[in-house]
Design a protein around this motif. Sequence first.
Motif: not given
Length: 554
Positions: A414-439
Motif C-alpha cells: 500500500l505504501r509502495a503504491f502511494g510512493m510510486g505514484i507520488a515521487m516522479m510527478p513531484i520530482m518532474t514538476g520541480g525540475i520542469a519549473a527551472v530554465p533548461p540551462s539550469m537543469v
Amino acid sequence: MATPAVERPAVVGTTVEAPRANGRATTPPAPPAPPSPAPRTTAPPPAPAAPTPAPQQGWGLPMIVLITGMFMSVLDVSIVNVAIPTMQRDFGSTTEEIQWVATAYSLALGVVVPVSAWCGDRFGSTRVYNISLIGFAAGSALCGLAWNLNSMIVFRVIQAIPGGVLPVVTLTILYRIVPKEKIGAAMGMYGLGIIVAPAVGPTLGGYLVEYVDWRLIFFINVPVGIVGFFAALIILPRFPGAYQGRFDVLGFLTIGTGLFTLLLALTEGQDWGWTSYKVLILLTVAVLSFALFIVIELEVDRPLLDVRVFRFWPFTNSLLLISVLSVGLFTVLFYIPLYLQQSQGLGAFEAGLLLLPQALVMAVCMPVAGRVYDRFGPRWPAVIGLTIVAWGTYELHVLTLETSHGHLIWLLCLRAFGMGIAMMPIMTGGIAAVPPSMVSRASAFNNVVQRTSAALGLAVLTAMVSRTQAQLGADRAGMMSSGTDMPVLGSGQAGEFAGMYATYQQLQAQIFVEAMDGLYIVTAVITTVGVGLALLLRSGPAPKAKGPAVHVEV
C-alpha cells in the motif's frame, strides 16, 4: 547608400529559435514579419556555442541504457547493508569499525555530488556518464578484492566518486533527449532506479550473502558496467562540453565541508552522543560552511551550484516533498528488515523476499505515474500518493511480534503504491519549473537533498527509537519484582538461567517493536504535512514545446 538590414533569428527571452534549413531562418506565413529595425553600427554579437542536440523521438532505448547504469549505482547503497554482518566476521572488526564501510560511501557521495553538474557541463554529459560508469565498475571490482577493513573503506570511497556522479548526469541527459511533453513518462522510467533499486537491494543482497558469497554483491557490477559502457558509446547522443570558466574552488570546499561534517555528525551522533563536543562541533562547522557557501555562490560569476534555482518555488517545494518521501522510504527499508530478523527470527534472504512485493509494486507504478503526470500535472498524483503513504505508514504502528507476514506485505505494498505514484510527478514538476540551462544544477541539488534528508531523517528517528527503548526498558524493569516467576528451561541452575535469558530476549523484542511503532506514527505525521505542500504544486499538463530551441546566455 543605405546599409541593408541584417536578418536575425527571433529571440524570446534567452531562447533563440534554431535555424530550419541550411542555417537560414524561414519567415512564418502569419502573422506578417515586423519591419526590420534600423541599422546599427555596432559589431554583431559573437556566434553562439554549438547547439545542443534537439530532443529525440526515439528516446526509449537511450533511456534504458541510462537507467541501467544509474540503477547499478543506487542499488549499491542498500545491497551492501545486508552484507555488513558477514564482512564484520570475515574482517574480524567491531560493529563501530565495520559501519565505516557504509559511512565512507555516504560521506564521499556527499562531497562529489555537487561537483558532478560542473563536470557534465564542462566535459560533456555523455563523456562524463561513460567515464563514471566504467569507473564505478572498476571501483566495485576493487571492493570485491578487498583483503581487510582498511582496504575496503578506501575502495568504497573510490567507488562512491563515480557512483555519486551517475544519477546527476543521467537526469541531465534525460532532459536533453526527451521531448518536454513526454518528460513525465521518461521520469517514470528514471524512478525505477531512484526508488525501486533500494527496495530490491535487501532481497538480492540477502540471497547472495546467504547462499553464495558477499563479494559477489560487488563483482556483479563489473559485467553490467562494461556492457552499459559500450552500449552508451553506441546509443547515447553526444553532448559536447563547453568552457565554464574557472572552477569554483571556494564553493566546492565550503559545500564539501558542510556536507561531510553534517553527514558525519548524523551518522555517528548515536554512538558519540548527540550532545557530545565532537557532534556539536561538527554541526557548527556544517552550519557555518553552508552559510559561507551561499554567500560565495551569490557573488561568483559561475557558481558551482547555482542557489538561484531556489527562486523558483515549485522547485523548492518539490525538494521539501522529496525529503518527506525519502525519510519515509529509507526509514521503512531500515527498520522492517530489523523487525523481521530480530523480532521474528527470519534470515536475511527470507526478510528480503518479504520486501520484494513492494519493489514490484513501485516498478509497475512508476511508468504509470509518469503518464499521469503528462496528462494531469504533478498536484493530484502527489496529493493522492502522499495520502496513501501517510495512511499505510500509520497502519504500521500496530505491528506486534505475532503480526502475520501477509498483513505486513499488504501494508508495505500500500505504501509502495502511494510512493510510486507520488515521487516522479513531484520530482518532474520541480525540475520542469527551472530554465533548461539550469537543469544540471537542479538535478545536483535534487540528489544532494535525497541523500542528506534520508540520512538526517533516519538518524533523528533512530535516536528517538533508542531513547524510547531505554525508557520502556526502565519502566518494565521497575514493574518486575524480585519474586516474579521465571520460566525454567531444563533442570538445575542452568535451566533457571536459560529461562531468565529467554524472558529477557522476549522482553527486549517487545520493547523494540513498541518503540518502532512510535516511529511510524511520527513518520505518518511528517507525510501528512507533505500532503499540504503537495496542494501547492501545479495542476494540469505542462505546456508543449513549440520546437527545438538553442539556449544561449544573453
